[in-house]
Design an enzyme around this catalytic site. Structure first.
Site, PDB file in Angstrom:
ATOM      1  N   HIS A  78     -22.240 -18.337  93.436  1.00 42.80           N
ATOM      2  CA  HIS A  78     -21.594 -17.047  93.212  1.00 42.80           C
ATOM      3  C   HIS A  78     -21.765 -16.598  91.762  1.00 42.80           C
ATOM      4  CE1 HIS A  78     -18.701 -17.349  96.901  1.00 42.80           C
ATOM      5  NE2 HIS A  78     -19.985 -17.317  97.236  1.00 42.80           N
ATOM      6  N   GLU A  80     -19.680 -15.529  89.517  1.00 48.15           N
ATOM      7  CA  GLU A  80     -18.712 -16.028  88.537  1.00 48.15           C
ATOM      8  C   GLU A  80     -19.106 -17.421  88.045  1.00 48.15           C
ATOM      9  OE1 GLU A  80     -16.215 -13.959  91.828  1.00 48.15           O
ATOM     10  OE2 GLU A  80     -18.149 -14.960  91.652  1.00 48.15           O
TER      11      GLU A  80
END
Length: 160
Positions: A78, A80
């Site tokens: 992901h 992040e």
């Protein structure tokens, strides 16, 4: 003193969310493109990331389908977590994270552990899923603030 500064410049939130959304455009995922921008207290960009495969894993050799025994969820990272890892050991304590989609529970763990203390997100379309419910529970318990990005309505166009 005949000159005055211009007043139609973009805000810090617009700037950093714009960087996050521009980063999302690097994602090869055919369904969901998410971007992230981590910013220090001095409004300097520390790191950026987007969802995709780890370094060394070919975008052409791994699956992008969402279903089946062999799907993208086993392989992609992901935005992040990519941004946190891309910071390469920089101190993220007290920083802000701008992200185009609310973080999942796995990313929330990394956000908390890295010392980021505020999340500004654009969309929360999975808010009723167990993963995002767990994410919010952990973020609140750890004292990480999160708020929805307030759209200004500005349309920014960049010709490349």
């Amino acid at each position: 003193m005949g000159s005055f500064k211009r007043t139609d410049y973009i805000s810090w939130d617009e700037y950093f969310m714009g960087i996050a959304k521009l980063s999302a455009m690097r994602s090869k995922d055919p369904n969901t493109q998410v971007g992230c921008c981590i910013v220090g207290n001095d409004n300097r960009i520390i790191s950026v990331g987007y969802n995709g495969l780890p370094n060394g894993c070919s975008d052409d050799e791994f699956p992008w389908n969402r279903d089946g025994e062999d799907n993208k969820y086993f392989y992609t990272t992901h935005s992040e977590l990519n941004a946190i890892l891309n910071a390469k050991g920089s101190n993220l304590t007290g920083s802000r994270l701008y992200v185009s989609l609310f973080p999942c529970n796995e990313c929330a763990k990394a956000i908390i552990q890295s010392g980021i203390n505020e999340i500004i997100y654009d969309i929360d379309k999975y808010s009723s899923t167990p993963g995002v419910i767990a994410s919010k529970k952990m973020l609140r318990a750890a004292g990480v603030l999160f708020r929805e990005y307030e759209r200004s309505g500005n349309n920014i166009s960049i010709q490349l």
